[in-house]
Design a protein around this motif. Sequence first.
Motif, PDB file in Angstrom:
ATOM      1  N   LEU A 198     104.401  76.899  38.462  1.00 52.31           N
ATOM      2  CA  LEU A 198     103.327  76.843  37.453  1.00 52.31           C
ATOM      3  C   LEU A 198     102.809  78.239  37.126  1.00 52.31           C
ATOM      4  O   LEU A 198     102.545  78.563  35.962  1.00 52.31           O
ATOM      5  CB  LEU A 198     102.187  75.959  37.964  1.00 52.31           C
ATOM      6  CG  LEU A 198     102.473  74.450  38.023  1.00 52.31           C
ATOM      7  CD1 LEU A 198     101.344  73.725  38.741  1.00 52.31           C
ATOM      8  CD2 LEU A 198     102.652  73.890  36.615  1.00 52.31           C
ATOM      9  N   ALA A 199     102.659  79.060  38.157  1.00 51.87           N
ATOM     10  CA  ALA A 199     102.138  80.400  37.950  1.00 51.87           C
ATOM     11  C   ALA A 199     103.084  81.246  37.099  1.00 51.87           C
ATOM     12  O   ALA A 199     102.647  82.109  36.329  1.00 51.87           O
ATOM     13  CB  ALA A 199     101.898  81.081  39.299  1.00 51.87           C
ATOM     14  N   LYS A 200     104.369  80.999  37.198  1.00 51.29           N
ATOM     15  CA  LYS A 200     105.366  81.770  36.438  1.00 51.29           C
ATOM     16  C   LYS A 200     105.757  81.091  35.123  1.00 51.29           C
ATOM     17  O   LYS A 200     106.655  81.567  34.437  1.00 51.29           O
ATOM     18  CB  LYS A 200     106.604  81.995  37.305  1.00 51.29           C
ATOM     19  CG  LYS A 200     106.336  82.902  38.508  1.00 51.29           C
ATOM     20  CD  LYS A 200     107.606  83.134  39.317  1.00 51.29           C
ATOM     21  CE  LYS A 200     107.359  84.083  40.475  1.00 51.29           C
ATOM     22  NZ  LYS A 200     108.576  84.336  41.275  1.00 51.29           N
ATOM     23  N   GLY A 201     105.114  79.960  34.798  1.00 52.71           N
ATOM     24  CA  GLY A 201     105.382  79.279  33.545  1.00 52.71           C
ATOM     25  C   GLY A 201     106.695  78.518  33.518  1.00 52.71           C
ATOM     26  O   GLY A 201     107.237  78.234  32.439  1.00 52.71           O
ATOM     27  N   LYS A 202     107.196  78.153  34.692  1.00 52.63           N
ATOM     28  CA  LYS A 202     108.445  77.386  34.754  1.00 52.63           C
ATOM     29  C   LYS A 202     108.117  75.896  34.710  1.00 52.63           C
ATOM     30  O   LYS A 202     107.298  75.414  35.487  1.00 52.63           O
ATOM     31  CB  LYS A 202     109.234  77.743  36.017  1.00 52.63           C
ATOM     32  CG  LYS A 202     109.670  79.199  36.036  1.00 52.63           C
ATOM     33  CD  LYS A 202     110.400  79.552  37.313  1.00 52.63           C
ATOM     34  CE  LYS A 202     110.848  81.009  37.289  1.00 52.63           C
ATOM     35  NZ  LYS A 202     111.554  81.422  38.518  1.00 52.63           N
ATOM     36  N   ARG A 203     108.775  75.196  33.816  1.00 49.68           N
ATOM     37  CA  ARG A 203     108.426  73.784  33.584  1.00 49.68           C
ATOM     38  C   ARG A 203     109.400  72.802  34.230  1.00 49.68           C
ATOM     39  O   ARG A 203     108.997  71.718  34.640  1.00 49.68           O
ATOM     40  CB  ARG A 203     108.392  73.534  32.069  1.00 49.68           C
ATOM     41  CG  ARG A 203     107.522  74.507  31.291  1.00 49.68           C
ATOM     42  CD  ARG A 203     106.057  74.186  31.468  1.00 49.68           C
ATOM     43  NE  ARG A 203     105.797  72.820  31.113  1.00 49.68           N
ATOM     44  CZ  ARG A 203     105.735  72.350  29.852  1.00 49.68           C
ATOM     45  NH1 ARG A 203     105.914  73.195  28.836  1.00 49.68           N
ATOM     46  NH2 ARG A 203     105.459  71.085  29.602  1.00 49.68           N
ATOM     47  N   GLN A 241     114.954  75.779  35.729  1.00 46.48           N
ATOM     48  CA  GLN A 241     114.573  77.189  35.803  1.00 46.48           C
ATOM     49  C   GLN A 241     114.392  77.715  37.221  1.00 46.48           C
ATOM     50  O   GLN A 241     114.341  78.928  37.430  1.00 46.48           O
ATOM     51  CB  GLN A 241     113.263  77.395  35.018  1.00 46.48           C
ATOM     52  CG  GLN A 241     113.384  77.031  33.544  1.00 46.48           C
ATOM     53  CD  GLN A 241     112.024  76.940  32.860  1.00 46.48           C
ATOM     54  OE1 GLN A 241     111.169  76.144  33.248  1.00 46.48           O
ATOM     55  NE2 GLN A 241     111.829  77.769  31.835  1.00 46.48           N
ATOM     56  N   ARG A 288     103.712  69.924  33.599  1.00 48.94           N
ATOM     57  CA  ARG A 288     102.852  70.192  32.433  1.00 48.94           C
ATOM     58  C   ARG A 288     102.432  71.653  32.410  1.00 48.94           C
ATOM     59  O   ARG A 288     102.480  72.346  33.437  1.00 48.94           O
ATOM     60  CB  ARG A 288     101.585  69.335  32.501  1.00 48.94           C
ATOM     61  CG  ARG A 288     101.809  67.832  32.442  1.00 48.94           C
ATOM     62  CD  ARG A 288     100.475  67.130  32.666  1.00 48.94           C
ATOM     63  NE  ARG A 288     100.590  65.678  32.675  1.00 48.94           N
ATOM     64  CZ  ARG A 288     100.461  64.911  31.596  1.00 48.94           C
ATOM     65  NH1 ARG A 288     100.188  65.468  30.419  1.00 48.94           N
ATOM     66  NH2 ARG A 288     100.563  63.600  31.681  1.00 48.94           N
ATOM     67  N   GLU A 289     101.983  72.085  31.258  1.00 50.72           N
ATOM     68  CA  GLU A 289     101.388  73.420  31.181  1.00 50.72           C
ATOM     69  C   GLU A 289      99.998  73.423  31.782  1.00 50.72           C
ATOM     70  O   GLU A 289      99.586  74.389  32.430  1.00 50.72           O
ATOM     71  CB  GLU A 289     101.309  73.867  29.724  1.00 50.72           C
ATOM     72  CG  GLU A 289     102.666  74.171  29.096  1.00 50.72           C
ATOM     73  CD  GLU A 289     102.521  74.660  27.664  1.00 50.72           C
ATOM     74  OE1 GLU A 289     101.369  74.686  27.156  1.00 50.72           O
ATOM     75  OE2 GLU A 289     103.536  75.026  27.062  1.00 50.72           O
ATOM     76  N   ARG A 290      99.270  72.317  31.553  1.00 53.47           N
ATOM     77  CA  ARG A 290      97.919  72.163  32.092  1.00 53.47           C
ATOM     78  C   ARG A 290      97.812  70.786  32.734  1.00 53.47           C
ATOM     79  O   ARG A 290      98.518  69.851  32.320  1.00 53.47           O
ATOM     80  CB  ARG A 290      96.866  72.299  30.979  1.00 53.47           C
ATOM     81  CG  ARG A 290      96.750  73.710  30.420  1.00 53.47           C
ATOM     82  CD  ARG A 290      95.727  73.768  29.308  1.00 53.47           C
ATOM     83  NE  ARG A 290      96.194  73.022  28.130  1.00 53.47           N
ATOM     84  CZ  ARG A 290      97.001  73.531  27.202  1.00 53.47           C
ATOM     85  NH1 ARG A 290      97.414  74.789  27.301  1.00 53.47           N
ATOM     86  NH2 ARG A 290      97.368  72.812  26.170  1.00 53.47           N
ATOM     87  N   GLU A 302     104.057  78.079  42.623  1.00 51.81           N
ATOM     88  CA  GLU A 302     104.695  79.299  42.125  1.00 51.81           C
ATOM     89  C   GLU A 302     105.346  79.047  40.763  1.00 51.81           C
ATOM     90  O   GLU A 302     105.283  79.905  39.872  1.00 51.81           O
ATOM     91  CB  GLU A 302     105.742  79.782  43.128  1.00 51.81           C
ATOM     92  CG  GLU A 302     106.424  81.075  42.709  1.00 51.81           C
ATOM     93  CD  GLU A 302     107.470  81.535  43.710  1.00 51.81           C
ATOM     94  OE1 GLU A 302     108.081  82.584  43.484  1.00 51.81           O
ATOM     95  OE2 GLU A 302     107.684  80.816  44.722  1.00 51.81           O
ATOM     96  N   TRP A 338      99.762  67.036  37.247  1.00 52.61           N
ATOM     97  CA  TRP A 338     100.587  68.132  36.744  1.00 52.61           C
ATOM     98  C   TRP A 338     101.991  67.658  36.329  1.00 52.61           C
ATOM     99  O   TRP A 338     102.757  68.447  35.779  1.00 52.61           O
ATOM    100  CB  TRP A 338     100.750  69.211  37.814  1.00 52.61           C
ATOM    101  CG  TRP A 338      99.506  70.018  38.068  1.00 52.61           C
ATOM    102  CD1 TRP A 338      98.593  69.833  39.057  1.00 52.61           C
ATOM    103  CD2 TRP A 338      99.048  71.122  37.292  1.00 52.61           C
ATOM    104  NE1 TRP A 338      97.589  70.751  38.974  1.00 52.61           N
ATOM    105  CE2 TRP A 338      97.848  71.571  37.891  1.00 52.61           C
ATOM    106  CE3 TRP A 338      99.513  71.800  36.163  1.00 52.61           C
ATOM    107  CZ2 TRP A 338      97.112  72.641  37.396  1.00 52.61           C
ATOM    108  CZ3 TRP A 338      98.797  72.871  35.677  1.00 52.61           C
ATOM    109  CH2 TRP A 338      97.603  73.285  36.281  1.00 52.61           C
TER     110      TRP A 338
END
Length: 241
Positions: free
Chosen positions: A166-171, A141, A227-229, A164, A205
């Motif tokens: 993680l902040a945008k939800g890119k895995r 991504q 990870r998400e968290r 950045e 992470w």
Amino acid sequence: MTAPLFPLTFNPFENIAVSVSKKSAALPPAAGDSAAPKAGRGDRFLDVEAERRQFLDAMRREGVKPLDEGRSDVGAIGRSPAAALCPPDNGASEAFMSLRKLVEMGEGFNVSETPEYMEGTGCSVPSSYAWRLHRGDFSIQAFIDLHGMNAQEAKTAVDAFLKEALAKGKRAVLIIHGRGLSSRAEPVLKNSVRARLTSRAWKKWLIAFSSAQSFDGGAGATYVLLRERPFSGKSAKRRGN
């Protein structure tokens, strides 16, 4: 009018016939051939027909039999023409084709089978995730290119890039660092990326990382799955209970 100091014509082979004739006369006649040399051209050149007769006589005395005219296996004495011209393949053709595809199209090259391949997983993550990541099970991504940076600059850039993402939800992301073949001792940027991904700050992470496939940079780039968290050992124990 006086004659010129030097003649106007040059004939270096003027006396060669006389020289050759003298040398031919000095040679003794061939053994078993009492025939005198022919006049004219025979004085200067060997009698080919006489030599042929001498050769055939010598072969007959030794019991050598000539091969039948028209045979196709002349020159392959003791073995068949197939054995001489077409040895067993033993898979050589298949190996050659594989090598040709590798060189011309890159087919058959596996980064994971080279010494430059690297992978790793986060806390309590099965190693199969690293292989799935390398195989391409997760869509990339975002990416960052570290070429031209030193180790410290690369560390700062990787930290900012991962935060950045993680902040945008890119895995799933890609870090391009190069293979480091021009480095004197070891690949600086590549080792810096590996050290950062396995550090305490980012391992919690991290799900997995692996060298990229050849079309994404191969051993000169690294896939990262986040990870998400962040991982928590306490939460893992609660889930286990």
